[in-house]
Design an enzyme around this catalytic site. Structure first.
Site, PDB file in Angstrom:
ATOM      1  N   ASN A  41      -1.090   9.211  -1.435  1.00 51.57           N
ATOM      2  CA  ASN A  41      -1.416   8.104  -2.338  1.00 51.57           C
ATOM      3  C   ASN A  41      -2.019   8.648  -3.625  1.00 51.57           C
ATOM      4  OD1 ASN A  41      -3.620   8.710  -0.574  1.00 51.57           O
ATOM      5  ND2 ASN A  41      -4.608   6.788  -1.057  1.00 51.57           N
ATOM      6  N   GLU A  43      -3.999   7.162  -6.877  1.00 57.16           N
ATOM      7  CA  GLU A  43      -4.693   6.006  -7.454  1.00 57.16           C
ATOM      8  C   GLU A  43      -4.914   6.195  -8.956  1.00 57.16           C
ATOM      9  OE1 GLU A  43      -8.174   5.434  -4.992  1.00 57.16           O
ATOM     10  OE2 GLU A  43      -6.931   4.699  -3.330  1.00 57.16           O
ATOM     11  N   CYS A  52       1.193   4.044  -3.019  1.00 60.66           N
ATOM     12  CA  CYS A  52       0.978   4.507  -1.641  1.00 60.66           C
ATOM     13  C   CYS A  52       1.744   5.804  -1.352  1.00 60.66           C
ATOM     14  CB  CYS A  52       1.463   3.461  -0.654  1.00 60.66           C
ATOM     15  SG  CYS A  52       0.542   1.928  -0.655  1.00 60.66           S
ATOM     16  N   GLU A  54       3.615   6.521   1.168  1.00 58.61           N
ATOM     17  CA  GLU A  54       4.985   6.318   1.654  1.00 58.61           C
ATOM     18  C   GLU A  54       5.952   6.165   0.484  1.00 58.61           C
ATOM     19  OE1 GLU A  54       2.205   4.795   2.562  1.00 58.61           O
ATOM     20  OE2 GLU A  54       2.323   4.012   4.603  1.00 58.61           O
ATOM     21  N   CYS A  85       2.033  -0.497   4.180  1.00 64.60           N
ATOM     22  CA  CYS A  85       1.727  -1.833   3.644  1.00 64.60           C
ATOM     23  C   CYS A  85       3.026  -2.624   3.449  1.00 64.60           C
ATOM     24  CB  CYS A  85       0.961  -1.708   2.327  1.00 64.60           C
ATOM     25  SG  CYS A  85       2.015  -1.304   0.909  1.00 64.60           S
ATOM     26  N   CYS A  88       5.490  -1.198   0.859  1.00 64.63           N
ATOM     27  CA  CYS A  88       6.155   0.018   1.357  1.00 64.63           C
ATOM     28  C   CYS A  88       7.197  -0.313   2.417  1.00 64.63           C
ATOM     29  CB  CYS A  88       5.127   1.003   1.910  1.00 64.63           C
ATOM     30  SG  CYS A  88       4.168   1.795   0.603  1.00 64.63           S
TER      31      CYS A  88
HETATM   32  N1  THU Z   1      -2.365   3.350   1.174  1.00 69.15           N
HETATM   33  C1  THU Z   1      -1.311   4.181   1.413  1.00 69.15           C
HETATM   34  O1  THU Z   1      -1.096   5.150   0.682  1.00 69.15           O
HETATM   35  N2  THU Z   1      -0.515   3.908   2.464  1.00 69.15           N
HETATM   36  C2  THU Z   1      -0.749   2.951   3.398  1.00 69.15           C
HETATM   37  O2  THU Z   1      -0.008   2.840   4.362  1.00 69.15           O
HETATM   38  C3  THU Z   1      -1.895   2.053   3.236  1.00 69.15           C
HETATM   39  C4  THU Z   1      -2.635   2.165   1.948  1.00 69.15           C
HETATM   40  C5  THU Z   1      -3.274   3.688   0.063  1.00 69.15           C
HETATM   41  C6  THU Z   1      -3.207   2.810  -1.142  1.00 69.15           C
HETATM   42  C7  THU Z   1      -4.588   3.030  -1.729  1.00 69.15           C
HETATM   43  O3  THU Z   1      -4.580   4.227  -2.518  1.00 69.15           O
HETATM   44  C8  THU Z   1      -5.472   3.281  -0.521  1.00 69.15           C
HETATM   45  O4  THU Z   1      -4.597   3.629   0.536  1.00 69.15           O
HETATM   46  C9  THU Z   1      -6.313   2.090  -0.121  1.00 69.15           C
HETATM   47  O5  THU Z   1      -5.554   0.961   0.033  1.00 69.15           O
END
Ligand code: THU
Length: 130
Positions: A41, A43, A52, A54, A85, A88
Site C-alpha cells: 500500500n 498512502e 492498496c 493488491e 477491500c 480491490c
Molecule cells: N489496505 C490495503 O492495502 N489492502 C487491504 O486489503 C486493506 C487496506 C491499505 C489501504 C490503506 O493504506 C491502509 O491499508 C488502511 O486502510
C-alpha cells in the site's frame, strides 16, 4: 516450506508507505507464467489517494504485460486475516476472474479462498453492450 507467494507478500509489506494509517499491507500475484508480481500500500498526505497493495500488484503486473493470474497472497499484521477491500475485489475480478486468494498474517496464520466467495455477484464487462 513456506509458499514463495506468501514469502513475497510478507516481504512486499515491508515496503509499504503507510505513515498515516500505520497499517502495512503486502500483496504478491502469480501470473500464468509463474512469475510473481508484488505490491504494497502507498498512502498520501491527501488521504483519499492511498492505493492498496493488491491494486498496486495488479496494475504493476498488467502494465508489464502479464496476464493469466492464478493466485494472490495478501499479508497484514492482523489476527483476523485482512481481506481485499471492495475496490480491490472489483479490480481483481476484472483482471483475474475467480482467482485463489491466500490471506496471511505475520504469525503464520493463513486461509485460502476464492474471490467469488468474497465477491459473489460481480459487475463486469459482460453487462456492457458493445
Ligand atoms: N489496505 C490495503 O492495502 N489492502 C487491504 O486489503 C486493506 C487496506 C491499505 C489501504 C490503506 O493504506 C491502509 O491499508 C488502511 O486502510
Amino acid at each position: 516450506m513456506t509458499d514463495p507467494l506468501v514469502s513475497a507478500a510478507l516481504k512486499a509489506r515491508e515496503h509499504a508507505h503507510a505513515p498515516y494509517s500505520n497499517f502495512k499491507v503486502g500483496a504478491a500475484l502469480e501470473d500464468g507464467a509463474g512469475i510473481i508480481h508484488t505490491g504494497c500500500n502507498v498512502e498520501n498526505a491527501t488521504y483519499g489517494l492511498a492505493v492498496c497493495a493488491e491494486r498496486v500488484a495488479v496494475l504493476k503486473a498488467v502494465s508489464e504485460g502479464a496476464r493469466g493470474f492464478t493466485r494472490i497472497a495478501v499479508a497484514a499484521d492482523t489476527e483476523m486475516l485482512t481481506p481485499p477491500c471492495g475496490a480491490c475485489r472489483q479490480i481483481l475480478w476484472e483482471f483475474c476472474g475467480d482467482i485463489e486468494i491466500v490471506l496471511v498474517n505475520l504469525g503464520g496464520k493463513s486461509e485460502t479462498l476464492r474471490l467469488s466467495s468474497l465477491f459473489p455477484r460481480p459487475f463486469d464487462g459482460s453487462f456492457i453492450e458493445p
